[in-house]
Structures are given as C-alpha cells and as structure tokens.
Scaffold this motif. Sequence first.
Motif, PDB file in Angstrom:
ATOM      1  N   LYS A 226      67.767   4.036 -85.911  1.00  0.00           N
ATOM      2  CA  LYS A 226      67.613   5.926 -86.144  1.00  0.00           C
ATOM      3  C   LYS A 226      66.250   6.214 -86.149  1.00  0.00           C
ATOM      4  O   LYS A 226      66.185   7.242 -85.245  1.00  0.00           O
ATOM      5  CB  LYS A 226      68.713   6.310 -86.906  1.00  0.00           C
ATOM      6  CG  LYS A 226      69.443   5.981 -86.213  1.00  0.00           C
ATOM      7  CD  LYS A 226      70.476   6.881 -85.447  1.00  0.00           C
ATOM      8  CE  LYS A 226      70.360   8.005 -86.163  1.00  0.00           C
ATOM      9  NZ  LYS A 226      70.549   8.857 -84.626  1.00  0.00           N
ATOM     10  N   ARG A 227      64.599   5.468 -86.453  1.00  0.00           N
ATOM     11  CA  ARG A 227      63.566   5.871 -86.648  1.00  0.00           C
ATOM     12  C   ARG A 227      62.499   5.474 -87.105  1.00  0.00           C
ATOM     13  O   ARG A 227      62.825   3.920 -87.541  1.00  0.00           O
ATOM     14  CB  ARG A 227      63.497   7.281 -88.007  1.00  0.00           C
ATOM     15  CG  ARG A 227      62.797   8.654 -87.938  1.00  0.00           C
ATOM     16  CD  ARG A 227      62.904  10.032 -88.334  1.00  0.00           C
ATOM     17  NE  ARG A 227      62.324   8.690 -90.013  1.00  0.00           N
ATOM     18  CZ  ARG A 227      62.762   8.973 -91.750  1.00  0.00           C
ATOM     19  NH1 ARG A 227      63.246  10.152 -91.379  1.00  0.00           N
ATOM     20  NH2 ARG A 227      62.306   8.135 -92.398  1.00  0.00           N
ATOM     21  N   ASN A 228      61.463   5.881 -86.644  1.00  0.00           N
ATOM     22  CA  ASN A 228      60.379   5.002 -87.179  1.00  0.00           C
ATOM     23  C   ASN A 228      60.282   5.531 -88.929  1.00  0.00           C
ATOM     24  O   ASN A 228      60.832   6.271 -89.179  1.00  0.00           O
ATOM     25  CB  ASN A 228      58.939   5.142 -85.997  1.00  0.00           C
ATOM     26  CG  ASN A 228      59.224   5.359 -84.874  1.00  0.00           C
ATOM     27  OD1 ASN A 228      59.881   3.661 -84.356  1.00  0.00           O
ATOM     28  ND2 ASN A 228      58.184   5.400 -84.177  1.00  0.00           N
ATOM     29  N   VAL A 229      60.307   4.076 -89.891  1.00  0.00           N
ATOM     30  CA  VAL A 229      59.668   4.655 -90.594  1.00  0.00           C
ATOM     31  C   VAL A 229      58.580   5.742 -91.221  1.00  0.00           C
ATOM     32  O   VAL A 229      57.274   5.488 -89.994  1.00  0.00           O
ATOM     33  CB  VAL A 229      59.101   2.893 -91.311  1.00  0.00           C
ATOM     34  CG1 VAL A 229      58.209   2.687 -92.945  1.00  0.00           C
ATOM     35  CG2 VAL A 229      59.822   1.330 -90.814  1.00  0.00           C
ATOM     36  N   MET A 230      59.100   6.466 -91.981  1.00  0.00           N
ATOM     37  CA  MET A 230      57.843   7.179 -92.177  1.00  0.00           C
ATOM     38  C   MET A 230      57.729   7.388 -93.551  1.00  0.00           C
ATOM     39  O   MET A 230      58.149   7.046 -94.849  1.00  0.00           O
ATOM     40  CB  MET A 230      59.202   7.838 -92.192  1.00  0.00           C
ATOM     41  CG  MET A 230      58.322   9.712 -92.777  1.00  0.00           C
ATOM     42  SD  MET A 230      58.969  11.404 -92.508  1.00  0.00           S
ATOM     43  CE  MET A 230      59.165  11.692 -90.406  1.00  0.00           C
ATOM     44  N   VAL A 231      56.129   7.297 -93.838  1.00  0.00           N
ATOM     45  CA  VAL A 231      55.894   7.513 -94.760  1.00  0.00           C
ATOM     46  C   VAL A 231      55.044   8.384 -95.330  1.00  0.00           C
ATOM     47  O   VAL A 231      54.233   9.117 -94.387  1.00  0.00           O
ATOM     48  CB  VAL A 231      54.571   5.908 -94.845  1.00  0.00           C
ATOM     49  CG1 VAL A 231      53.646   6.289 -96.190  1.00  0.00           C
ATOM     50  CG2 VAL A 231      55.029   4.594 -94.595  1.00  0.00           C
ATOM     51  N   GLU A 232      55.202   9.118 -96.597  1.00  0.00           N
ATOM     52  CA  GLU A 232      54.870  10.971 -97.292  1.00  0.00           C
ATOM     53  C   GLU A 232      53.953  10.761 -97.565  1.00  0.00           C
ATOM     54  O   GLU A 232      54.060   9.633 -99.204  1.00  0.00           O
ATOM     55  CB  GLU A 232      56.244  12.033 -96.810  1.00  0.00           C
ATOM     56  CG  GLU A 232      56.330  11.337 -95.783  1.00  0.00           C
ATOM     57  CD  GLU A 232      57.718  12.990 -95.790  1.00  0.00           C
ATOM     58  OE1 GLU A 232      57.950  14.100 -96.060  1.00  0.00           O
ATOM     59  OE2 GLU A 232      58.946  12.228 -95.928  1.00  0.00           O
TER      60      GLU A 232
END
Length: 266
Positions: A226-232
């Motif tokens: 559903k979404r690209n991997v997100m890194v914060e």
Amino acid sequence: MAAGPTKLNNLIDPEVIGAYLDVKLVNKIKLAPIAEIDRTLEGRPGSTLTLPAYQYIGDAADLAEGATLNFENITESTVDVSVKKVAKGVSITDEAVLSGYGNPVEQIGQQLLVAVASKIEADMYAAVKAATTKKVVNAAPFAKEAIVDMRAQFGEDQEEAMYLFVNPAEYALLAKDPDFVQIQQGASVISGVMGRLFGVDIVVANRVEAGAPFLMKAGALALIMKRNVMVEADRDINTFSTKYAVSDHYAPYVKYADRIVKYAKA
C-alpha cells in the motif's frame, strides 16, 4: 566559507535508508518470488481492501449449425483483505556513529530491512495457514509418499513448478531418502530449496509447523504493497542520540486457494 557542523542526519539519511529498503525488501522475503506483488493500490485510502474473485465460466460446448449460443454470466465474489501496518524503531548515539568501530550506518539499514521482511514473511505464512485449501489427510506422520498424494490433488494440471514447504525436521527425513535429488543453492527461483523429490522442489522453512507441510504453485499468494517503506528520524537531545523508525503498510492474502495443498494428520 566555513563548513557547518557535521550532523547525524548527514551520515544517516532517512530517505536513503527508505529507498534502500524499498529496493531490497522483496528480495529478503522467501515467498516473494512465487507470489504476486501488487503495487497498484499504493496511495489509495482505506484500511480494508475489497478484492474481486471471478468464477470460471466453464468449458466451451458443441454448437450445431444455426443453433442459438447460450451466453454465460461471469459470477463475481469478493474477499475483504485487511491492510497491516508494521513498524520497528532503533536508537543510535552520536558516539556509536562517530567512533569508527564497524559500520553502524549500514547496520541500521540491514537490521531494519530484516525486521520488516521477516514480519511480512511471517504474515504470508499465516495467510496460507488460515486459508481453506485442498488437503491430504493421513493418519500416519508425514512421509515422502504423501508428496505424490498432494500432487494428485491438482488433477491433470501437473506441468507447473511446485514447491513443497517443510520444516527442518521433515527436510532431514526427505533428504535421507535415496530418491532425493540434491540441488545447488541458487538454482531455484526461491531461496531455501534444498533438493527435489517426485518432481517437486523441497523448500526448508522454520515457519512451517511440524506435521503441516504444504505444496504450492506460483501465484497462489499475493502481497499488496500500500505504500513505499517509510523511514523517519527524530533527534533526542537528552541523550544525544537519534531515533529511527521504519513502517510499512501491506496486505498478504491467498489469491488462488486451489493452487495450495496442505498435509494434515488425522
């Protein structure tokens, strides 16, 4: 012109790590090469996906000259699939980054990658376990003869590659059989394939429960991303460290249950 101070985010860029994870993630999932990876729903709202499933209209029939052709209706059913959100966090001090021992920056990327991939893989195995599929039920413990019985559940559709997922103990049993054909690692499309028996690739997987191996054809499983991997990243000035969090949204499900045969002990 004097250069500004070196910041931790100059050394560990969340966007770079996120892009790295996106590229490498699918390759870390053992089931991915024989699953359908669907990215068409990326960015669409909703935590539950309603997916269509179409029934076969049947074989063509003889038609006499001048006779009227009967037109079939396509029967559609739906399946609701819940989107999962998973996350993992890691904290690293300035000293750990700047000390020069090892490569903590690379370690952050590698370990976040493994953490997310391992969770997705576990959920894909769980989807197989929960699905209602064809079964071979036997009062005896699993043995090599059961492979033939499991293959027979596919009827005449025997041409496609098949993969038998077993736990290490069952692999040890099969590998000692004189008919077991050892194959070189990397010779198959998926990792963990140790050999072949009765024309079936034997895949060793710790996640498969003892006494519950399953035979699967490619395309039985689907994984919706559903979404690209997100890194914060978030700076903690109290400890002079930086926190990194990775998250992903996906939905694994069995798309074609008739492409899976499970073994069960009576």
